[in-house]
Design a protein around this motif. Structure first.
Motif, PDB file in Angstrom:
ATOM      1  N   LYS A  42      -5.277  -6.707  20.128  1.00 20.10           N
ATOM      2  CA  LYS A  42      -5.779  -6.346  20.927  1.00 20.10           C
ATOM      3  C   LYS A  42      -6.659  -5.162  20.312  1.00 20.10           C
ATOM      4  O   LYS A  42      -8.023  -4.556  20.173  1.00 20.10           O
ATOM      5  CB  LYS A  42      -5.186  -5.638  22.613  1.00 20.10           C
ATOM      6  N   LYS A  43      -6.229  -3.961  19.453  1.00 20.18           N
ATOM      7  CA  LYS A  43      -6.353  -2.857  18.887  1.00 20.18           C
ATOM      8  C   LYS A  43      -7.361  -3.644  17.049  1.00 20.18           C
ATOM      9  O   LYS A  43      -8.043  -2.745  17.267  1.00 20.18           O
ATOM     10  CB  LYS A  43      -4.956  -2.010  18.274  1.00 20.18           C
ATOM     11  N   ARG A  45      -8.665  -6.045  16.944  1.00 24.32           N
ATOM     12  CA  ARG A  45     -10.027  -6.385  18.467  1.00 24.32           C
ATOM     13  C   ARG A  45     -11.328  -5.656  17.897  1.00 24.32           C
ATOM     14  O   ARG A  45     -12.347  -5.548  17.583  1.00 24.32           O
ATOM     15  CB  ARG A  45      -9.953  -7.324  18.719  1.00 24.32           C
ATOM     16  N   GLN A  46     -10.046  -4.583  18.859  1.00 26.57           N
ATOM     17  CA  GLN A  46     -11.532  -4.186  18.923  1.00 26.57           C
ATOM     18  C   GLN A  46     -11.811  -3.134  17.644  1.00 26.57           C
ATOM     19  O   GLN A  46     -12.761  -2.198  17.843  1.00 26.57           O
ATOM     20  CB  GLN A  46     -10.768  -2.003  19.424  1.00 26.57           C
ATOM     21  N   GLU A  47     -10.959  -2.556  16.767  1.00 27.00           N
ATOM     22  CA  GLU A  47     -11.697  -2.479  15.219  1.00 27.00           C
ATOM     23  C   GLU A  47     -11.992  -2.943  14.656  1.00 27.00           C
ATOM     24  O   GLU A  47     -12.872  -2.796  13.610  1.00 27.00           O
ATOM     25  CB  GLU A  47     -10.712  -1.671  15.007  1.00 27.00           C
ATOM     26  N   GLY A  48     -12.171  -4.091  14.598  1.00 25.17           N
ATOM     27  CA  GLY A  48     -13.335  -5.622  13.996  1.00 25.17           C
ATOM     28  C   GLY A  48     -11.889  -5.620  12.622  1.00 25.17           C
ATOM     29  O   GLY A  48     -12.816  -6.119  11.481  1.00 25.17           O
ATOM     30  N   SER A  49     -10.832  -5.046  12.869  1.00 26.67           N
ATOM     31  CA  SER A  49      -9.889  -5.597  11.584  1.00 26.67           C
ATOM     32  C   SER A  49      -9.055  -6.711  11.045  1.00 26.67           C
ATOM     33  O   SER A  49      -9.489  -7.575  12.444  1.00 26.67           O
ATOM     34  CB  SER A  49      -9.046  -4.329  11.486  1.00 26.67           C
TER      35      SER A  49
END
Length: 95
Positions: A42-43, A45-49
């Motif tokens: 989830k993290k 995806r939020q950061e686009g990493s």
């Protein structure tokens, strides 16, 4: 550059492990474990990493700490004496 320290094998607590793996042509160890990564994904995806690089980074940062806490020491690098007292890593060629 990191300084090396010599470990006397006669008194080294993990000498049996070292002896076992050092006799293999290509010493390695593997591990398979279930890991809950829902929050991690989830993290990311939020950061686009990117997943693979992020996961690899986390594993490499965590593995030495986990190994040290269970075995009394982290990963080690073996340096073999080479010709004329020079040092080389196993498998790096040379005599």
């Amino acid at each position: 550059m990191e300084a090396y320290r010599l470990i006397p094998l006669e008194t080294y607590p993990r000498r049996a492990h070292f002896a076992y793996f050092s006799q293999m042509a290509q010493p390695y160890a593997g591990l398979t474990a279930p890991v809950e990564i829902t929050a991690f994904l989830k993290k990311l995806r939020q950061e686009g990493s990117p997943f693979f690089l992020s996961f690899l980074y986390c594993v490499w940062r965590t593995a030495p700490i986990a190994t040290a806490s269970r075995t009394g020491g982290g990963p080690l690098r073996v340096i073999c004496p080479g010709p004329s007292g020079s040092r080389r890593q196993p498998g790096s060629g040379g005599v």
